[in-house]
Each structure stands twice: as C-alpha cells, then as structure tokens.
Scaffold this motif. Sequence first.
Motif, short mmCIF file in Angstrom:
data_model
loop_
_atom_site.label_atom_id
_atom_site.label_comp_id
_atom_site.label_asym_id
_atom_site.label_seq_id
_atom_site.Cartn_x
_atom_site.Cartn_y
_atom_site.Cartn_z
N TYR A 1 0.84 -1.20 0.00
CA TYR A 1 0.00 0.00 0.00
C TYR A 1 0.88 1.24 0.00
O TYR A 1 2.05 1.18 0.40
N GLY A 2 0.29 2.39 -0.37
CA GLY A 2 0.99 3.67 -0.31
C GLY A 2 1.48 3.93 1.10
O GLY A 2 0.75 3.70 2.07
N GLY A 3 2.72 4.38 1.23
CA GLY A 3 3.27 4.76 2.53
C GLY A 3 3.81 3.61 3.35
O GLY A 3 4.17 3.79 4.52
N THR A 4 3.90 2.42 2.78
CA THR A 4 4.39 1.28 3.56
C THR A 4 5.91 1.13 3.51
O THR A 4 6.47 0.29 4.23
N GLY A 5 6.58 1.92 2.65
CA GLY A 5 8.05 1.90 2.66
C GLY A 5 8.72 1.35 1.41
O GLY A 5 9.90 1.04 1.43
N LYS A 6 7.99 1.27 0.29
CA LYS A 6 8.58 0.75 -0.95
C LYS A 6 9.72 1.65 -1.43
O LYS A 6 10.81 1.18 -1.70
N THR A 7 9.44 2.95 -1.52
CA THR A 7 10.45 3.89 -2.01
C THR A 7 11.67 3.89 -1.09
O THR A 7 12.82 3.95 -1.55
N TYR A 8 11.41 3.80 0.19
CA TYR A 8 12.50 3.77 1.18
C TYR A 8 13.44 2.59 0.89
O TYR A 8 14.66 2.73 0.87
N GLN B 1 -2.54 2.33 -7.18
CA GLN B 1 -2.20 3.71 -7.55
C GLN B 1 -2.12 3.91 -9.06
O GLN B 1 -1.75 4.99 -9.52
N PHE C 1 7.37 5.02 11.72
CA PHE C 1 8.42 5.63 10.91
C PHE C 1 8.59 7.11 11.25
O PHE C 1 9.66 7.66 11.14
N GLN D 1 11.32 8.25 13.38
CA GLN D 1 12.69 8.07 12.88
C GLN D 1 13.04 9.03 11.77
O GLN D 1 14.18 9.24 11.45
N THR D 2 12.04 9.61 11.07
CA THR D 2 12.35 10.44 9.91
C THR D 2 12.37 11.92 10.26
O THR D 2 11.95 12.33 11.29
#
Length: 137
Positions: free
Chosen positions: A13-20, A89, A133, A136-137
């Motif tokens: 889902y959006g915001g789960t940390g894929k891009t990270y 998305q 998260f 931590q960010t």
Amino acid sequence: MTDEGGVFFLYGYGGTGKTYIWKALTSALRSKGHIVLTIVSNEIATILLPGGRMAHSRTLRAILRFQNPNTFNLPFGGIPIVFGGDFRQILPVGNLRVDELHYVVQMGFVQSQLGATFPSQSLPEENCKSDKFSAQT
Ligand SMILES: Nc1ncnc2c1ncn2[C@@H]1O[C@H](COP(=O)(O)OP(=O)(O)OP(=O)(O)O)[C@@H](O)[C@H]1O
C-alpha cells in the motif's frame, strides 16, 4: 541480496516503505560500484528515486539486449531486477474501478508464468497506518 541476481517483486500500500527500500537498495549497490537503473512508469515518480528515468523503449531495449552465455536461460538474461509498486495507484483505465484494475493487473503479472518464478514481498499495511516511521524520519 546475493551476488546471484534474480527477479524480485516488492509490493505494498501507499506509505508502507517501498520507495525507502528502493532508495536503500540503490545506494547500497551503487556504493559498491554496481550500475543501478531506476526506471519508473510516470514522470512524477522520477523525482522520488535517485537518477530515476521514465521507462521507454530505448531503456528497455538496452536491458533486453544484455547477453551472457552463462545466464542465457534465466529471466532477463540474469540481470537482477526488482519490480514493484502498488497496483491501487495506477491511473484509471476505461470504466474499470480501482479495485477491479488492481485485480486485473495483479492476476496478469504476479500470477503469470513469469511472476510465479520470482519471490514476491508484500509490505504490511500496518506500516502506513502506524507512526513508527515518523519518529525516525
Ligand atoms: N524502514 C523505514 N525506516 C524509517 N522510515 C521509513 C522506513 N520505511 C519507510 N519510511 C518512511 O515512511 C514514509 C513512507 O515511506 P515510502 O515513501 O517509502 O512509502 P511508499 O510505499 O513508497 O509510498 P507510496 O506508494 O505512496 O509512494 C517515508 O517518509 C519514509 O521515509
């Protein structure tokens, strides 16, 4: 990730940390001198990943032309590939509802013959709902 390569699929889902995870992977591999191509499906996403480029035929042709006799029978000629995203998305297509489109793409890709050959990792939905998260960010 081992040095053996392979094809992987990271999904959530959006915001789960894929891009990270993609950024961390990209930085780790580039710091070791490896070449990493970050290819995205839309213009906006190019700003999310370091060196992000839109997918177009020239890029894809270069990948598909890669030849190594030792890995000839492997998917994508043995080039390590990490696919990923969130099918929810994807922009609307025709009259399909978002959940219908999500289902169609997932069935067509993840459940395909190719998709069945590589590991798929789904990030937990709780990641985007929790504030774990944000501290931590
Ligand atoms: N393991 C982690 N440690 C610390 N912060 C994280 C971690 N994973 C994700 N985050 C933070 O959570 C937020 C959302 O993560 P991210 O943008 O990677 O999600 P996403 O799945 O790519 O979202 P979208 O699909 O909407 O693009 C970001 O601020 C990111 O820095």
